[in-house]
Design a protein around this motif. Structure first.
Motif, PDB file in Angstrom:
ATOM      1  N   VAL A  18       0.888  -1.181  -0.068  1.00  0.00           N
ATOM      2  CA  VAL A  18      -0.054  -0.212  -0.015  1.00  0.00           C
ATOM      3  C   VAL A  18       1.102   1.132  -0.012  1.00  0.00           C
ATOM      4  CG1 VAL A  18      -1.821   1.267   1.242  1.00  0.00           C
ATOM      5  CG2 VAL A  18      -1.833  -1.202   1.208  1.00  0.00           C
ATOM      6  N   ASN A  19       0.694   2.187  -1.116  1.00  0.00           N
ATOM      7  CA  ASN A  19       1.813   3.265  -1.347  1.00  0.00           C
ATOM      8  C   ASN A  19       1.107   4.382  -0.278  1.00  0.00           C
ATOM      9  OD1 ASN A  19       3.677   2.247  -2.860  1.00  0.00           O
ATOM     10  ND2 ASN A  19       2.684   2.909  -4.785  1.00  0.00           N
ATOM     11  N   HIS A  20       2.127   5.127   0.258  1.00  0.00           N
ATOM     12  CA  HIS A  20       1.924   6.281   1.122  1.00  0.00           C
ATOM     13  C   HIS A  20       1.234   7.402   0.427  1.00  0.00           C
ATOM     14  CE1 HIS A  20       2.586   9.643   3.794  1.00  0.00           C
ATOM     15  NE2 HIS A  20       2.504   8.854   4.700  1.00  0.00           N
ATOM     16  N   LYS A  21       0.293   8.133   0.646  1.00  0.00           N
ATOM     17  CA  LYS A  21      -0.191   9.075  -0.193  1.00  0.00           C
ATOM     18  C   LYS A  21       0.662  10.209  -0.588  1.00  0.00           C
ATOM     19  CE  LYS A  21      -3.831  12.363  -0.330  1.00  0.00           C
ATOM     20  NZ  LYS A  21      -5.060  13.151   0.552  1.00  0.00           N
ATOM     21  N   ASP A  22       1.137  10.862   0.558  1.00  0.00           N
ATOM     22  CA  ASP A  22       2.537  11.830   0.177  1.00  0.00           C
ATOM     23  C   ASP A  22       3.431  11.246  -0.545  1.00  0.00           C
ATOM     24  OD1 ASP A  22       0.622  13.440   1.694  1.00  0.00           O
ATOM     25  OD2 ASP A  22       1.771  13.307   3.449  1.00  0.00           O
ATOM     26  N   LEU A  23       4.140  10.145  -0.530  1.00  0.00           N
ATOM     27  CA  LEU A  23       5.194   9.551  -0.978  1.00  0.00           C
ATOM     28  C   LEU A  23       4.894   9.410  -2.530  1.00  0.00           C
ATOM     29  CD1 LEU A  23       6.639   7.051   1.291  1.00  0.00           C
ATOM     30  CD2 LEU A  23       7.563   9.614   1.105  1.00  0.00           C
TER      31      LEU A  23
END
Length: 444
Positions: free
Chosen positions: A339-344
Protein backbone atom coordinates in the motif's frame (compact mmCIF):
# COMPACT_ATOMS: atom_id res chain seq x y z
CA UNK A 1 32.76 55.29 -20.13
CA UNK A 2 36.49 55.64 -19.36
CA UNK A 3 38.86 52.85 -20.27
CA UNK A 4 39.49 51.95 -16.61
CA UNK A 5 35.79 51.84 -15.84
CA UNK A 6 35.19 49.70 -18.93
CA UNK A 7 37.90 47.20 -17.86
CA UNK A 8 36.41 47.03 -14.37
CA UNK A 9 32.96 46.38 -15.82
CA UNK A 10 34.30 43.52 -18.00
CA UNK A 11 36.10 41.98 -15.03
CA UNK A 12 32.93 42.07 -12.92
CA UNK A 13 30.91 40.40 -15.69
CA UNK A 14 33.62 37.75 -16.09
CA UNK A 15 33.63 37.01 -12.36
CA UNK A 16 29.84 36.73 -12.30
CA UNK A 17 29.89 34.31 -15.22
CA UNK A 18 32.62 32.27 -13.55
CA UNK A 19 30.49 31.95 -10.43
CA UNK A 20 27.54 30.80 -12.50
CA UNK A 21 29.60 28.19 -14.32
CA UNK A 22 31.09 26.91 -11.07
CA UNK A 23 27.72 26.61 -9.36
CA UNK A 24 26.16 24.80 -12.34
CA UNK A 25 28.01 21.64 -11.32
CA UNK A 26 25.89 21.58 -8.18
CA UNK A 27 22.75 19.47 -8.44
CA UNK A 28 20.65 22.17 -6.83
CA UNK A 29 22.06 25.20 -8.66
CA UNK A 30 18.90 25.61 -10.75
CA UNK A 31 16.42 24.22 -8.27
CA UNK A 32 15.36 20.80 -7.07
CA UNK A 33 13.63 20.05 -10.36
CA UNK A 34 17.02 19.82 -12.10
CA UNK A 35 18.27 16.96 -9.92
CA UNK A 36 16.52 14.09 -11.78
CA UNK A 37 17.54 15.07 -15.34
CA UNK A 38 21.13 15.73 -14.21
CA UNK A 39 21.36 12.33 -12.55
CA UNK A 40 19.89 10.67 -15.65
CA UNK A 41 22.47 12.37 -17.86
CA UNK A 42 25.26 11.19 -15.58
CA UNK A 43 23.92 7.61 -15.53
CA UNK A 44 23.76 7.57 -19.33
CA UNK A 45 27.48 8.31 -19.71
CA UNK A 46 29.13 5.55 -21.73
CA UNK A 47 31.54 4.54 -18.96
CA UNK A 48 28.81 4.55 -16.32
CA UNK A 49 26.38 2.57 -18.48
CA UNK A 50 29.00 -0.01 -19.47
CA UNK A 51 29.92 -0.49 -15.81
CA UNK A 52 26.30 -1.19 -14.89
CA UNK A 53 25.82 -3.59 -17.79
CA UNK A 54 28.91 -5.53 -16.71
CA UNK A 55 27.63 -5.87 -13.15
CA UNK A 56 24.16 -6.95 -14.24
CA UNK A 57 25.56 -9.64 -16.53
CA UNK A 58 27.84 -11.02 -13.80
CA UNK A 59 24.87 -11.35 -11.46
CA UNK A 60 22.71 -12.84 -14.20
CA UNK A 61 25.28 -15.54 -15.02
CA UNK A 62 25.45 -16.63 -11.37
CA UNK A 63 21.89 -16.66 -9.97
CA UNK A 64 21.38 -17.56 -6.31
CA UNK A 65 18.15 -18.43 -4.51
CA UNK A 66 16.82 -16.78 -1.37
CA UNK A 67 19.28 -16.64 1.55
CA UNK A 68 21.92 -18.21 -0.70
CA UNK A 69 23.08 -14.93 -2.27
CA UNK A 70 26.67 -15.36 -1.08
CA UNK A 71 28.44 -14.42 -4.33
CA UNK A 72 25.92 -11.72 -5.19
CA UNK A 73 26.38 -10.02 -1.84
CA UNK A 74 30.14 -10.35 -2.20
CA UNK A 75 29.95 -8.55 -5.55
CA UNK A 76 27.81 -5.82 -3.95
CA UNK A 77 30.28 -5.36 -1.10
CA UNK A 78 33.22 -5.24 -3.49
CA UNK A 79 31.62 -2.49 -5.56
CA UNK A 80 30.64 -0.50 -2.45
CA UNK A 81 34.22 -0.73 -1.19
CA UNK A 82 35.53 0.59 -4.52
CA UNK A 83 33.20 3.59 -4.13
CA UNK A 84 34.22 4.16 -0.52
CA UNK A 85 30.69 3.42 0.71
CA UNK A 86 30.46 1.93 4.21
CA UNK A 87 28.15 -1.03 4.85
CA UNK A 88 26.96 -3.65 7.32
CA UNK A 89 27.12 -7.37 6.53
CA UNK A 90 25.61 -9.84 7.06
CA UNK A 91 22.10 -8.59 7.74
CA UNK A 92 19.18 -11.03 7.38
CA UNK A 93 21.58 -13.87 6.48
CA UNK A 94 23.04 -12.52 3.21
CA UNK A 95 21.78 -8.93 3.06
CA UNK A 96 23.99 -5.85 2.74
CA UNK A 97 23.10 -2.42 4.16
CA UNK A 98 25.08 0.52 2.74
CA UNK A 99 25.30 4.14 3.92
CA UNK A 100 25.93 7.31 1.90
CA UNK A 101 25.73 10.86 3.22
CA UNK A 102 26.32 12.65 6.50
CA UNK A 103 25.88 9.60 8.71
CA UNK A 104 23.26 11.56 10.61
CA UNK A 105 19.50 12.06 10.48
CA UNK A 106 17.30 12.32 8.53
CA UNK A 107 17.46 8.83 6.98
CA UNK A 108 15.86 7.67 3.74
CA UNK A 109 16.16 4.12 2.36
CA UNK A 110 16.35 2.61 -1.12
CA UNK A 111 15.74 -1.11 -1.59
CA UNK A 112 16.74 -3.73 -4.17
CA UNK A 113 16.23 -7.51 -4.02
CA UNK A 114 19.01 -9.92 -4.98
CA UNK A 115 17.55 -13.44 -5.24
CA UNK A 116 16.79 -15.52 -8.33
CA UNK A 117 14.15 -18.14 -9.15
CA UNK A 118 14.35 -21.93 -9.37
CA UNK A 119 13.84 -22.01 -13.15
CA UNK A 120 15.83 -23.17 -16.15
CA UNK A 121 16.67 -20.25 -18.43
CA UNK A 122 15.50 -20.78 -22.01
CA UNK A 123 17.00 -17.61 -23.49
CA UNK A 124 20.07 -18.41 -25.54
CA UNK A 125 22.61 -15.60 -25.24
CA UNK A 126 26.22 -15.02 -24.28
CA UNK A 127 25.47 -14.34 -20.60
CA UNK A 128 22.90 -17.07 -19.97
CA UNK A 129 22.69 -18.50 -16.44
CA UNK A 130 25.59 -20.84 -15.69
CA UNK A 131 23.67 -22.58 -12.90
CA UNK A 132 21.26 -25.31 -14.04
CA UNK A 133 17.74 -24.84 -12.71
CA UNK A 134 18.30 -21.27 -11.50
CA UNK A 135 17.58 -18.01 -13.31
CA UNK A 136 17.09 -14.30 -12.72
CA UNK A 137 13.60 -14.39 -14.23
CA UNK A 138 12.15 -11.40 -12.36
CA UNK A 139 14.74 -8.68 -12.89
CA UNK A 140 16.38 -8.77 -9.47
CA UNK A 141 19.78 -8.71 -11.16
CA UNK A 142 18.76 -5.38 -12.72
CA UNK A 143 17.36 -4.13 -9.38
CA UNK A 144 20.66 -4.82 -7.61
CA UNK A 145 22.61 -3.18 -10.42
CA UNK A 146 20.42 -0.07 -10.43
CA UNK A 147 20.87 0.39 -6.68
CA UNK A 148 24.64 0.09 -7.08
CA UNK A 149 24.36 2.70 -9.82
CA UNK A 150 22.40 4.93 -7.47
CA UNK A 151 25.06 4.42 -4.78
CA UNK A 152 27.73 5.59 -7.21
CA UNK A 153 25.74 8.69 -8.19
CA UNK A 154 25.01 9.54 -4.57
CA UNK A 155 28.62 9.04 -3.52
CA UNK A 156 29.78 11.37 -6.28
CA UNK A 157 27.45 14.03 -4.81
CA UNK A 158 27.72 13.08 -1.16
CA UNK A 159 28.53 16.66 -0.07
CA UNK A 160 25.08 17.78 -1.24
CA UNK A 161 23.12 15.15 0.69
CA UNK A 162 21.19 16.66 3.59
CA UNK A 163 21.16 13.46 5.62
CA UNK A 164 21.88 9.77 5.06
CA UNK A 165 20.75 7.38 2.35
CA UNK A 166 20.50 3.75 3.46
CA UNK A 167 21.02 1.23 0.66
CA UNK A 168 19.13 -2.01 1.27
CA UNK A 169 20.41 -4.98 -0.74
CA UNK A 170 17.81 -7.52 0.36
CA UNK A 171 17.84 -11.32 0.11
CA UNK A 172 14.93 -13.69 -0.44
CA UNK A 173 12.08 -11.64 -1.87
CA UNK A 174 10.66 -14.60 -3.78
CA UNK A 175 8.59 -16.06 -0.97
CA UNK A 176 11.30 -16.05 1.69
CA UNK A 177 10.25 -12.81 3.34
CA UNK A 178 13.72 -11.26 3.31
CA UNK A 179 12.20 -7.83 3.90
CA UNK A 180 10.66 -9.08 7.13
CA UNK A 181 14.07 -10.19 8.38
CA UNK A 182 15.62 -6.85 7.40
CA UNK A 183 12.97 -5.01 9.43
CA UNK A 184 13.43 -7.37 12.38
CA UNK A 185 17.19 -6.74 12.29
CA UNK A 186 16.48 -3.14 13.34
CA UNK A 187 18.72 -1.49 10.74
CA UNK A 188 15.87 0.72 9.45
CA UNK A 189 14.21 1.70 12.72
CA UNK A 190 14.72 5.47 12.28
CA UNK A 191 14.14 5.68 8.52
CA UNK A 192 11.64 8.37 7.50
CA UNK A 193 10.72 6.75 4.16
CA UNK A 194 11.72 3.87 1.88
CA UNK A 195 11.46 3.54 -1.92
CA UNK A 196 11.52 0.44 -4.12
CA UNK A 197 11.55 -0.09 -7.90
CA UNK A 198 10.69 -3.07 -10.12
CA UNK A 199 11.31 -3.54 -13.84
CA UNK A 200 8.33 -4.28 -16.09
CA UNK A 201 7.78 -5.27 -19.70
CA UNK A 202 4.31 -3.68 -19.57
CA UNK A 203 5.71 -0.16 -19.95
CA UNK A 204 7.88 1.39 -22.63
CA UNK A 205 11.46 2.40 -21.92
CA UNK A 206 11.35 5.79 -20.20
CA UNK A 207 7.94 5.26 -18.60
CA UNK A 208 7.09 4.65 -14.95
CA UNK A 209 3.94 3.46 -13.23
CA UNK A 210 2.45 3.29 -9.76
CA UNK A 211 -0.60 4.36 -7.76
CA UNK A 212 -1.60 5.75 -4.40
CA UNK A 213 -2.96 3.28 -1.85
CA UNK A 214 -3.36 -0.47 -2.54
CA UNK A 215 -0.99 -1.55 -5.29
CA UNK A 216 -0.31 -5.27 -4.82
CA UNK A 217 -2.21 -7.96 -2.94
CA UNK A 218 -1.35 -9.75 0.28
CA UNK A 219 -0.38 -13.36 -0.36
CA UNK A 220 0.08 -16.70 1.32
CA UNK A 221 0.91 -20.27 0.36
CA UNK A 222 -0.54 -23.62 1.30
CA UNK A 223 0.37 -27.27 0.89
CA UNK A 224 -1.91 -30.19 1.65
CA UNK A 225 -1.30 -33.92 1.86
CA UNK A 226 -4.37 -36.01 1.05
CA UNK A 227 -4.04 -39.63 2.16
CA UNK A 228 -6.15 -42.59 1.07
CA UNK A 229 -5.36 -46.24 0.42
CA UNK A 230 -3.32 -47.38 -2.53
CA UNK A 231 -4.22 -50.25 -4.79
CA UNK A 232 -4.42 -51.64 -8.32
CA UNK A 233 -5.94 -49.24 -10.82
CA UNK A 234 -8.07 -52.09 -12.20
CA UNK A 235 -9.63 -52.69 -8.77
CA UNK A 236 -10.55 -49.23 -7.47
CA UNK A 237 -13.18 -50.71 -5.14
CA UNK A 238 -10.37 -52.08 -2.98
CA UNK A 239 -8.62 -48.71 -2.73
CA UNK A 240 -9.42 -45.23 -1.43
CA UNK A 241 -8.39 -42.94 -4.26
CA UNK A 242 -6.62 -39.75 -3.07
CA UNK A 243 -6.28 -38.47 -6.67
CA UNK A 244 -10.05 -38.35 -7.06
CA UNK A 245 -10.35 -36.67 -3.66
CA UNK A 246 -7.68 -34.11 -4.55
CA UNK A 247 -9.38 -33.39 -7.88
CA UNK A 248 -12.63 -32.56 -6.11
CA UNK A 249 -10.75 -30.46 -3.56
CA UNK A 250 -9.26 -28.36 -6.35
CA UNK A 251 -12.65 -27.76 -7.97
CA UNK A 252 -14.18 -26.84 -4.61
CA UNK A 253 -11.38 -24.38 -3.86
CA UNK A 254 -12.32 -22.42 -6.98
CA UNK A 255 -15.78 -21.85 -5.52
CA UNK A 256 -14.27 -19.82 -2.67
CA UNK A 257 -13.76 -16.92 -5.06
CA UNK A 258 -16.55 -17.51 -7.57
CA UNK A 259 -19.30 -18.13 -5.01
CA UNK A 260 -18.19 -16.81 -1.61
CA UNK A 261 -16.17 -13.65 -2.31
CA UNK A 262 -17.69 -10.26 -3.03
CA UNK A 263 -17.10 -9.68 -6.78
CA UNK A 264 -15.88 -6.16 -5.90
CA UNK A 265 -13.34 -7.55 -3.40
CA UNK A 266 -10.53 -8.99 -5.53
CA UNK A 267 -9.33 -12.42 -4.39
CA UNK A 268 -7.44 -15.34 -5.94
CA UNK A 269 -7.00 -19.01 -5.01
CA UNK A 270 -4.75 -21.00 -7.33
CA UNK A 271 -3.58 -24.61 -7.04
CA UNK A 272 -0.28 -24.78 -8.89
CA UNK A 273 1.17 -28.01 -7.54
CA UNK A 274 -0.17 -31.58 -7.85
CA UNK A 275 2.09 -34.50 -7.05
CA UNK A 276 1.01 -38.13 -6.71
CA UNK A 277 1.49 -41.51 -8.25
CA UNK A 278 4.25 -42.81 -10.46
CA UNK A 279 2.62 -45.56 -12.50
CA UNK A 280 -0.28 -45.79 -14.94
CA UNK A 281 -1.89 -48.72 -13.19
CA UNK A 282 -1.39 -47.96 -9.49
CA UNK A 283 -3.60 -45.84 -7.24
CA UNK A 284 -1.16 -44.11 -4.83
CA UNK A 285 -1.51 -43.95 -1.07
CA UNK A 286 -1.40 -40.14 -1.05
CA UNK A 287 -1.07 -37.01 -3.15
CA UNK A 288 0.20 -33.53 -2.39
CA UNK A 289 -1.29 -30.31 -3.72
CA UNK A 290 -0.18 -26.76 -3.15
CA UNK A 291 -0.85 -23.22 -4.23
CA UNK A 292 -1.28 -19.58 -3.31
CA UNK A 293 -4.08 -17.28 -2.20
CA UNK A 294 -4.31 -13.50 -2.53
CA UNK A 295 -6.49 -10.67 -1.20
CA UNK A 296 -6.29 -6.90 -0.73
CA UNK A 297 -7.78 -6.77 2.77
CA UNK A 298 -6.71 -8.50 5.98
CA UNK A 299 -10.29 -9.58 6.63
CA UNK A 300 -10.63 -11.29 3.24
CA UNK A 301 -7.20 -12.84 3.53
CA UNK A 302 -8.00 -14.34 6.95
CA UNK A 303 -11.34 -15.66 5.71
CA UNK A 304 -9.70 -17.28 2.67
CA UNK A 305 -7.11 -19.00 4.86
CA UNK A 306 -9.83 -20.40 7.13
CA UNK A 307 -11.97 -21.64 4.25
CA UNK A 308 -9.05 -23.20 2.36
CA UNK A 309 -8.32 -25.44 5.32
CA UNK A 310 -12.00 -26.30 5.79
CA UNK A 311 -12.56 -27.16 2.14
CA UNK A 312 -9.47 -29.36 1.87
CA UNK A 313 -10.06 -31.37 5.04
CA UNK A 314 -13.82 -31.74 4.66
CA UNK A 315 -13.85 -32.46 0.95
CA UNK A 316 -11.19 -35.10 1.49
CA UNK A 317 -13.34 -36.74 4.16
CA UNK A 318 -16.26 -36.97 1.71
CA UNK A 319 -14.03 -39.34 -0.27
CA UNK A 320 -12.97 -41.25 2.88
CA UNK A 321 -9.50 -39.65 2.82
CA UNK A 322 -7.59 -37.75 5.48
CA UNK A 323 -5.98 -34.38 4.79
CA UNK A 324 -3.52 -32.12 6.57
CA UNK A 325 -2.89 -28.52 5.55
CA UNK A 326 0.34 -26.56 6.06
CA UNK A 327 0.44 -22.81 5.37
CA UNK A 328 4.26 -22.80 5.42
CA UNK A 329 4.40 -19.66 7.56
CA UNK A 330 7.99 -20.25 8.71
CA UNK A 331 9.38 -20.93 5.25
CA UNK A 332 7.10 -18.59 3.27
CA UNK A 333 5.61 -15.95 5.58
CA UNK A 334 2.36 -14.25 4.62
CA UNK A 335 2.96 -11.04 2.68
CA UNK A 336 0.76 -8.07 3.62
CA UNK A 337 -0.76 -5.97 0.81
CA UNK A 338 1.59 -3.40 -0.72
CA UNK A 339 0.00 0.00 0.00
CA UNK A 340 1.66 3.20 -1.20
CA UNK A 341 1.78 6.21 1.10
CA UNK A 342 -0.29 9.11 -0.26
CA UNK A 343 2.32 11.87 0.21
CA UNK A 344 5.16 9.70 -1.07
CA UNK A 345 3.17 8.88 -4.18
CA UNK A 346 2.76 12.57 -4.99
CA UNK A 347 6.48 13.00 -4.32
CA UNK A 348 7.27 10.13 -6.72
CA UNK A 349 5.10 11.66 -9.43
CA UNK A 350 6.89 15.00 -9.05
CA UNK A 351 10.38 13.48 -9.20
CA UNK A 352 9.63 11.12 -12.10
CA UNK A 353 7.84 13.95 -13.91
CA UNK A 354 10.90 16.17 -13.63
CA UNK A 355 13.07 13.37 -14.98
CA UNK A 356 10.90 11.87 -17.73
CA UNK A 357 8.05 14.32 -18.29
CA UNK A 358 4.61 14.00 -16.73
CA UNK A 359 3.32 12.27 -19.86
CA UNK A 360 5.52 9.28 -19.08
CA UNK A 361 3.85 8.53 -15.76
CA UNK A 362 1.18 5.82 -16.17
CA UNK A 363 -1.44 5.33 -13.46
CA UNK A 364 -1.70 1.59 -12.86
CA UNK A 365 -4.53 -0.57 -11.60
CA UNK A 366 -4.03 -2.79 -8.54
CA UNK A 367 -2.44 -6.17 -9.30
CA UNK A 368 -2.95 -9.51 -7.58
CA UNK A 369 0.80 -10.05 -7.56
CA UNK A 370 2.56 -9.56 -4.22
CA UNK A 371 5.80 -8.05 -2.95
CA UNK A 372 7.53 -8.39 0.39
CA UNK A 373 8.29 -4.66 0.16
CA UNK A 374 5.01 -4.49 2.09
CA UNK A 375 6.87 -5.50 5.27
CA UNK A 376 8.77 -2.20 5.11
CA UNK A 377 5.52 -0.30 4.65
CA UNK A 378 4.18 -1.81 7.85
CA UNK A 379 7.05 -0.17 9.74
CA UNK A 380 7.55 3.14 7.90
CA UNK A 381 6.09 5.19 5.04
CA UNK A 382 7.00 3.49 1.77
CA UNK A 383 6.46 3.72 -1.97
CA UNK A 384 6.80 1.04 -4.66
CA UNK A 385 6.80 1.67 -8.41
CA UNK A 386 7.55 0.11 -11.78
CA UNK A 387 10.09 1.19 -14.43
CA UNK A 388 9.45 0.33 -18.07
CA UNK A 389 11.86 -1.47 -20.37
CA UNK A 390 9.85 -2.49 -23.46
CA UNK A 391 11.51 -1.37 -26.68
CA UNK A 392 8.71 -0.57 -29.11
CA UNK A 393 10.91 -1.51 -32.05
CA UNK A 394 11.12 -5.13 -30.89
CA UNK A 395 8.59 -7.87 -30.26
CA UNK A 396 6.87 -7.94 -26.85
CA UNK A 397 9.16 -9.10 -24.06
CA UNK A 398 8.27 -12.09 -21.87
CA UNK A 399 6.68 -11.45 -18.47
CA UNK A 400 8.46 -12.03 -15.14
CA UNK A 401 8.70 -15.63 -13.92
CA UNK A 402 8.93 -16.86 -17.51
CA UNK A 403 11.97 -18.91 -18.62
CA UNK A 404 12.10 -16.53 -21.60
CA UNK A 405 12.28 -13.39 -19.44
CA UNK A 406 14.85 -10.82 -20.57
CA UNK A 407 15.97 -7.41 -19.35
CA UNK A 408 16.43 -4.47 -21.68
CA UNK A 409 19.65 -3.09 -20.22
CA UNK A 410 18.89 0.37 -21.60
CA UNK A 411 16.63 0.82 -18.55
CA UNK A 412 19.53 0.66 -16.06
CA UNK A 413 20.32 4.41 -16.15
CA UNK A 414 16.63 5.21 -15.58
CA UNK A 415 16.37 3.07 -12.46
CA UNK A 416 19.70 4.21 -11.02
CA UNK A 417 18.99 7.90 -11.53
CA UNK A 418 15.41 7.61 -10.29
CA UNK A 419 16.64 5.95 -7.09
CA UNK A 420 19.30 8.60 -6.57
CA UNK A 421 16.91 11.44 -7.38
CA UNK A 422 14.23 10.29 -4.96
CA UNK A 423 16.71 9.93 -2.11
CA UNK A 424 18.42 13.27 -2.73
CA UNK A 425 15.19 15.18 -3.26
CA UNK A 426 13.49 13.58 -0.28
CA UNK A 427 16.27 14.66 2.08
CA UNK A 428 16.32 18.17 0.60
CA UNK A 429 12.55 18.48 0.82
CA UNK A 430 12.60 17.26 4.40
CA UNK A 431 15.32 19.75 5.31
CA UNK A 432 13.44 22.59 3.64
CA UNK A 433 9.98 21.80 5.01
CA UNK A 434 11.05 20.74 8.52
CA UNK A 435 14.41 22.38 9.31
CA UNK A 436 13.86 22.14 13.06
CA UNK A 437 12.41 18.64 13.13
CA UNK A 438 14.03 16.36 15.71
CA UNK A 439 14.89 12.74 14.98
CA UNK A 440 15.27 9.79 17.31
CA UNK A 441 18.63 8.82 15.86
CA UNK A 442 21.41 11.39 15.59
CA UNK A 443 24.14 9.28 14.00
CA UNK A 444 24.87 5.81 12.68
Amino acid sequence: MSFCKWVSFVLIIHLLNSCQISSSSSLTSNGFSQIPPKFLALAKRDDFFDWMVGIRRKIHENPELGYEEVETSRLVRTELEKMGVSYKYPVAVTGVIGYVGTGQAPFVALRADMDALAMQEMVEWEHKSKVPGKMHACGHDAHTTMLLGAAKLLKEHQDELQGTVILVFQPAEEGGGGAKKIVEAGVLKDVSAIFGLHVTNQLSLGQVSSREGPLLAGSGFFEAKISGKGGHAALPQHAIDPILAASNVIVSLQHLVSREADPLDSQVVTVAKFEGGGAFNVIPDSVTIGGTFRAFSTKSFTQLKKRIEQVITRQASVHMCNATVDFLEEEKPFFPPTVNHKDLHMFFKNVSGDMLGTQNYVEMQPLMGSEDFSFYQQSMPGHFSFVGMQNEAHSPMASPHSPYFEVNEELLPYGASLHASMATRYLLDLKTSSPNKSYQKDEL
